[in-house]
Design an enzyme around this catalytic site. Sequence first.
Site, PDB file in Angstrom:
ATOM      1  NE  ARG A 204      50.471  70.400  65.848  1.00  0.00           N
ATOM      2  CZ  ARG A 204      50.695  71.564  66.432  1.00  0.00           C
ATOM      3  NH1 ARG A 204      51.617  72.370  65.974  1.00  0.00           N
ATOM      4  NH2 ARG A 204      49.990  71.930  67.479  1.00  0.00           N
TER       5      ARG A 204
ATOM      6  CE  LYS B  89      49.151  77.872  65.771  1.00  0.00           C
ATOM      7  NZ  LYS B  89      48.783  76.468  65.604  1.00  0.00           N
TER       8      LYS B  89
ATOM      9  NE  ARG C 149      41.967  72.943  72.748  1.00  0.00           N
ATOM     10  CZ  ARG C 149      40.892  72.370  72.191  1.00  0.00           C
ATOM     11  NH1 ARG C 149      39.718  72.501  72.753  1.00  0.00           N
ATOM     12  NH2 ARG C 149      41.003  71.670  71.085  1.00  0.00           N
TER      13      ARG C 149
HETATM   14  C1  BTN Z   1      50.206  74.477  62.905  1.00  0.00           C
HETATM   15  O1  BTN Z   1      49.192  73.886  62.514  1.00  0.00           O
HETATM   16  O2  BTN Z   1      50.180  75.156  63.928  1.00  0.00           O
HETATM   17  C2  BTN Z   1      51.499  74.357  62.131  1.00  0.00           C
HETATM   18  C3  BTN Z   1      51.644  75.413  61.084  1.00  0.00           C
HETATM   19  C4  BTN Z   1      52.944  75.341  60.309  1.00  0.00           C
HETATM   20  C5  BTN Z   1      53.015  76.356  59.187  1.00  0.00           C
HETATM   21  C6  BTN Z   1      54.352  76.385  58.497  1.00  0.00           C
HETATM   22  S1  BTN Z   1      54.553  77.783  57.435  1.00  0.00           S
HETATM   23  C7  BTN Z   1      56.015  77.101  56.763  1.00  0.00           C
HETATM   24  C8  BTN Z   1      55.791  75.608  56.634  1.00  0.00           C
HETATM   25  N1  BTN Z   1      55.193  75.266  55.354  1.00  0.00           N
HETATM   26  C9  BTN Z   1      53.962  74.789  55.487  1.00  0.00           C
HETATM   27  O3  BTN Z   1      53.224  74.444  54.539  1.00  0.00           O
HETATM   28  N2  BTN Z   1      53.623  74.727  56.793  1.00  0.00           N
HETATM   29  C10 BTN Z   1      54.703  75.174  57.644  1.00  0.00           C
END
Ligand code: BTN
Length: 251
Positions: free
Chosen positions: A50, A115, A249
Amino acid sequence: ADSVNKNIKGEPASVIPVIDSTNQYLIQRISELKSGDVCIAEYQSAGRGRRGRQWISPFGRNLYLSMYWRLDQGPAAAIGLSLVVGVIMAEVLQKLGADGVKVKWPNDLYLNDKKLSGILVELTGKTGDVAHIVTGIGINIAMSKNQTEAINQQWINLEQVGIKIDRNELACEITNALREAFVQFEKQGLSMFIERWKRLDNFMDRRVKLIIGEKEIFGIAKGINDQGALLLEQDGKIIPYIGGEISLRIA
Ligand code: BTN
């Protein structure tokens, strides 16, 4: 691929060992996709997180899975959908033996206050009211410290805490459960998921801080409402907060 797909109900998943990003793979193919289509990879060279961040995706030791959904309710329903994903993933992980997995609004999974998993919902190709949604999930299963030096937040994986879950089984269970839950969400919205969210909420009744742009807001977390807004108790009143620019948070 066969061992992943043998327990998936309905359309098999596309299992691609090495890819840039499973989200990107689906986004590039929107016009050919049906709701529930899934892409799974062993390694992502350009995994996305994100807020434009990178999702470090070492080979073979985590789960990277994306699912496409065509949402007739339109883009406004996407926040609800992303909350459903969190609930479903936490429930599946708990069922498979990862007790203590919790949700963090709007869409992370936590274990021991760290996380465990991230969810990235990408909306694309809007035509009229229909939203094309790609939901990507990354779950830390067994990645090692030296594979992930660049991660600048506290993370945890299942292996560290002695939880053994078969990756293929996890992928099947998540695929099946998400497909079912999205159908239910289309019919009934978030109503079926609010109490389930509250039971899984890592911050329920805890004092938290919301960061909204430059502002910090303190209160007691009280779950979510049927729009998917985070509820915060402040001076005895419950105030809903919603929007992409809020981060939560512990206070
Ligand atoms: C975050 O920032 O917490 C979200 C992470 C999401 C990662 C997943 S892995 C599968 C899918 N493909 C990606 O490129 N991102 C999501």
